[in-house]
Scaffold this active site. Structure first.
Site, short mmCIF file in Angstrom:
data_model
loop_
_atom_site.label_atom_id
_atom_site.label_comp_id
_atom_site.label_asym_id
_atom_site.label_seq_id
_atom_site.Cartn_x
_atom_site.Cartn_y
_atom_site.Cartn_z
N PHE A 73 47.73 -32.91 26.23
CA PHE A 73 47.10 -34.22 26.00
C PHE A 73 47.25 -34.72 24.57
O PHE A 73 47.08 -35.91 24.32
CB PHE A 73 45.59 -34.13 26.33
CG PHE A 73 44.77 -33.49 25.22
CD1 PHE A 73 44.34 -34.26 24.14
CD2 PHE A 73 44.47 -32.14 25.22
CE1 PHE A 73 43.61 -33.68 23.10
CE2 PHE A 73 43.75 -31.56 24.20
CZ PHE A 73 43.33 -32.33 23.13
N LYS B 227 55.68 -33.79 34.26
CA LYS B 227 54.25 -33.70 34.64
C LYS B 227 53.44 -33.91 33.36
O LYS B 227 53.22 -32.99 32.59
CB LYS B 227 53.99 -32.31 35.25
CG LYS B 227 52.85 -32.22 36.23
CD LYS B 227 51.47 -32.49 35.70
CE LYS B 227 50.90 -31.48 34.76
NZ LYS B 227 49.65 -31.98 34.13
N GLU C 113 47.12 -34.88 32.59
CA GLU C 113 46.30 -35.74 33.45
C GLU C 113 45.16 -36.40 32.66
O GLU C 113 44.48 -37.28 33.16
CB GLU C 113 45.75 -34.95 34.65
CG GLU C 113 44.73 -33.87 34.34
CD GLU C 113 45.34 -32.54 33.85
OE1 GLU C 113 46.42 -32.55 33.23
OE2 GLU C 113 44.70 -31.49 34.08
N SER D 125 48.49 -24.91 25.85
CA SER D 125 47.74 -23.75 25.35
C SER D 125 48.47 -22.44 25.63
O SER D 125 49.30 -22.36 26.55
CB SER D 125 46.36 -23.72 25.99
OG SER D 125 46.50 -23.55 27.39
N CYS E 66 48.69 -29.13 17.23
CA CYS E 66 49.11 -27.72 17.20
C CYS E 66 49.58 -27.34 15.81
O CYS E 66 49.66 -26.17 15.48
CB CYS E 66 50.21 -27.46 18.20
SG CYS E 66 51.76 -28.21 17.73
N GLU F 9 41.39 -20.63 18.93
CA GLU F 9 41.84 -21.97 18.57
C GLU F 9 40.72 -22.94 18.95
O GLU F 9 40.40 -23.09 20.13
CB GLU F 9 43.13 -22.32 19.33
CG GLU F 9 43.69 -23.67 18.95
CD GLU F 9 44.96 -24.05 19.71
OE1 GLU F 9 45.12 -23.61 20.86
OE2 GLU F 9 45.78 -24.79 19.14
P1 NAD Z 1 46.64 -27.11 28.37
O1 NAD Z 1 47.34 -25.82 28.30
O2 NAD Z 1 45.24 -27.16 28.86
O3 NAD Z 1 47.46 -28.15 29.28
C1 NAD Z 1 48.86 -28.27 29.17
C2 NAD Z 1 49.42 -28.66 30.54
O4 NAD Z 1 49.15 -27.62 31.46
C3 NAD Z 1 48.82 -29.93 31.08
O5 NAD Z 1 49.83 -30.72 31.64
C4 NAD Z 1 47.84 -29.43 32.14
O6 NAD Z 1 47.72 -30.30 33.22
C5 NAD Z 1 48.42 -28.12 32.58
N1 NAD Z 1 47.38 -27.12 32.95
C6 NAD Z 1 46.11 -27.07 32.48
N2 NAD Z 1 45.47 -26.01 33.01
C7 NAD Z 1 46.34 -25.39 33.83
C8 NAD Z 1 46.27 -24.22 34.65
N3 NAD Z 1 45.17 -23.50 34.75
N4 NAD Z 1 47.38 -23.86 35.34
C9 NAD Z 1 48.52 -24.58 35.25
N5 NAD Z 1 48.62 -25.71 34.49
C10 NAD Z 1 47.56 -26.10 33.78
O7 NAD Z 1 46.74 -27.77 26.90
P2 NAD Z 1 46.06 -29.07 26.34
O8 NAD Z 1 44.60 -28.83 26.18
O9 NAD Z 1 46.51 -30.26 27.10
O10 NAD Z 1 46.75 -29.17 24.90
C11 NAD Z 1 46.27 -28.49 23.78
C12 NAD Z 1 47.00 -27.19 23.57
O11 NAD Z 1 48.39 -27.43 23.42
C13 NAD Z 1 46.59 -26.46 22.29
O12 NAD Z 1 46.51 -25.10 22.54
C14 NAD Z 1 47.72 -26.78 21.32
O13 NAD Z 1 47.87 -25.85 20.28
C15 NAD Z 1 48.88 -26.75 22.26
N6 NAD Z 1 50.01 -27.48 21.71
C16 NAD Z 1 51.09 -26.75 21.27
C17 NAD Z 1 52.17 -27.39 20.71
C18 NAD Z 1 53.35 -26.61 20.21
O14 NAD Z 1 54.39 -27.20 19.98
N7 NAD Z 1 53.24 -25.30 20.00
C19 NAD Z 1 52.18 -28.80 20.61
C20 NAD Z 1 51.07 -29.51 21.09
C21 NAD Z 1 50.00 -28.84 21.65
#
Ligand code: NAD
Length: 503
Positions: A155, A179, A182, A232, A287, A387
């Site tokens: 997000f 994808k 959401e 994440s 991140c 985090e």
């Molecule tokens: P998230 O992991 O909750 O969601 C990422 C994606 O996975 C979304 O599209 C979501 O719909 C999907 N998802 C969520 N829960 C899921 C599950 N249980 N099973 C399968 N898919 C699932 O992450 P977020 O909260 O949207 O974003 C923040 C995180 O992203 C932080 O940890 C941040 O550090 C990381 N991030 C990393 C980078 C990088 O380049 N290393 C860049 C941006 C964000």
């Protein structure tokens, strides 16, 4: 789940058509500064996911043969369309994500740079050749597209991260299923509309919405050849293992707990201002944020000034001029950050600045947490070990640079880091010894431009090739190595065995 049936719906993109999902499951897209419901996003059905992948598979048959110049020209047009629509895109991004308009433009601009890079695909996707590796024999490589690729995005950068993925994949001759998060899919969809306007043909780019079940369907689908994930560590680790089981290439860029090191010889005002921006900008939801700062020696005396500067930051809606810190993405994220702050107090860290329950005129219902600073933070405290992804800065003392580097390297994450110093020798020691993907020297958020690739270390990354830059060309292509010999009429007979003599 959704409560507001009157709101506009976010569409799926399947085979060039923006279609209404037939699902019964929807969730609201909410403005995090005001709680206004902006739209409803569907959790796509299994049939819709299958249709998106089938469209991508079918489109691959012709797209893979499209001349490289034709592919490049689409991205030339696309970058122009993004520029022309920058203000509208930024307003949409701020409305659904919360970050300030300036930050929203930055989010789009960093993605735009990747689109510009994709327009260079002609020189990026070139193979190698070695002439006369044996008598009359040349060896050369082709970088050919691999098929249907998929992207799963978080997000916090709803413009930049989708643009890290589909432009490079498609420019390489692949087709794509995206994808988006959401939580804020609207600006991503507007960018997708502009991509079609730029000339991406039907089926080459498809979009499905949803959460866990869509992600799992992508991991399992036999016709998807590669998955790019950003999000994440918990979800990324799951995606990496699950998608690898069906033989896919997977790259997962994941969570972080980035440390800055401040040496006492640093330019004090530059260091403090940069730390504030990196710890609290975008409400800490980056991140590459710097939520931990190791203060070396006399730099510990700067804490009161850092706290006063943080106290002066303006917390408000992202659309308000002069705003430094906007809201967190959701009520749940706000509650989570507040509970971390409570746990920090309970675990004995010193709360230098408490950002809970800030007064934000005109935005009583928003998900705001102000800048929060703890000193005396140690491993074992949840505010250090996890985090937080909010505007919470943990300060840690160290006596020497060696001690600071050892402390940093003991942390399991390795996304980014930065040092503030005026000493070239200290900076060089830091760059050589520190274990992290992105390293800044007096640069707080050293996200590389697309001439390079984003990377990561430790728990922040799985898969060896990163997004954009040269690495992603290898990720999104199959290398074929050709060894060729041509006979002309005057050739004398070669060796009768089938291997080539290398003498
Ligand atoms: P998230 O992991 O909750 O969601 C990422 C994606 O996975 C979304 O599209 C979501 O719909 C999907 N998802 C969520 N829960 C899921 C599950 N249980 N099973 C399968 N898919 C699932 O992450 P977020 O909260 O949207 O974003 C923040 C995180 O992203 C932080 O940890 C941040 O550090 C990381 N991030 C990393 C980078 C990088 O380049 N290393 C860049 C941006 C964000």
């Amino acid at each position: 789940m959704s409560t507001s049936k009157a709101s506009p719906t976010v569409k799926l993109l399947i085979n060039g058509e923006f279609v209404e999902s037939s699902t019964t499951e929807w969730r609201d897209v909410v403005n995090p500064a005001t709680q206004e419901v902006l739209a409803r996003v569907p959790l796509a059905t299994a049939q819709e996911i299958a249709a998106a992948v089938a469209a991508a598979k079918s489109a691959f048959k012709t797209w893979r043969k499209t001349p490289i110049g034709a592919r490049a020209r689409i991205f030339l047009k696309y970058q122009q369309l993004i520029r022309e629509n920058m203000k509208e895109l930024a307003a949409l991004l701020t409305a659904e994500q919360g970050k300030t308009l300036a930050d929203a433009e930055g989010d789009i601009f960093r993605g735009l740079e990747v689109v510009e890079h994709a327009a260079n695909i002609g020189s990026l996707q070139m193979g190698e050749i070695a002439n006369n590796v044996a008598s009359g024999v040349d060896t050369y490589t082709l970088q050919q597209p691999i098929g249907v690729c998929a992207g799963i995005t978080p997000f916090n950068f709803p413009a930049m991260i989708p643009l890290w993925m589909f432009p490079m994949a498609i420019a390489c001759g692949n087709t794509f299923v995206l994808k988006p998060s959401e939580q804020d899919p609207m600006v991503t969809m507007r960018l997708v509309e502009l991509a079609l306007q730029a000339g991406i043909p039907p089926g080459v780019l498809n979009v499905v919405h949803g959460g866990e079940h869509v992600v799992n369907a992508i991991c399992d689908h036999p016709d998807i050849k590669a998955v790019s994930f950003v999000g994440s560590t918990k979800v990324g680790t799951h995606v990496y293992h699950r998608a690898s089981q069906t033989g896919k290439r997977v790259q997962c860029m994941m969570g972080a707990k980035n440390h800055a090191i401040v040496l006492p010889d640093a330019n004090k005002q530059q260091a403090l201002n940069n730390l504030l921006g990196a710890a609290f900008g975008a409400a800490g939801q980056r991140c590459m944020a710097l939520p931990v700062t190791v203060l070396v020696g006399e730099a510990n005396d700067w804490i009161p000034e850092l706290v006063e500067k943080a106290r002066a930051l303006k917390i408000s809606g992202g659309v308000e001029p002069g705003t430094d810190i906007g809201p967190l993405i959701s009520c749940a994220a706000k509650e989570r950050v507040e509970s971390f702050i409570a746990s920090g107090v309970a675990s004995g860290a010193k709360l230098e600045l408490d950002g809970r329950q800030p007064d934000v005129p005109g935005y009583a219902g928003g998900n705001f947490v102000g800048p929060t600073i703890f000193s005396g933070v140690k491993p074992g405290m949840a505010i250090y070990d996890q985090e937080i992804f909010g505007p919470v800065l943990c300060l840690v003392p160290a006596a020497t640079l060696d001690e600071a580097i050892a402390f940093l390297n003991a942390n399991p994450n390795g996304n980014g880091t930065a040092i503030f110093t005026q000493s070239g020798a200290a900076a060089r020691k830091f760059q050589e010894e520190v274990d992290a993907g992105q390293i800044g020297i007096n640069v707080p958020i050293p996200v590389p431009v697309p001439l390079f690739s984003f990377t990561g270390s430790g728990a922040s990354k799985l898969g060896d090739l990163g997004p954009y830059g040269k690495q992603v060309i290898l990720f999104y292509t199959q290398t074929k190595t050709i060894t060729a010999r041509w006979f002309d009429d005057s050739s004398v007979a070669g060796p009768v065995n089938t291997t080539i003599s290398l003498k």
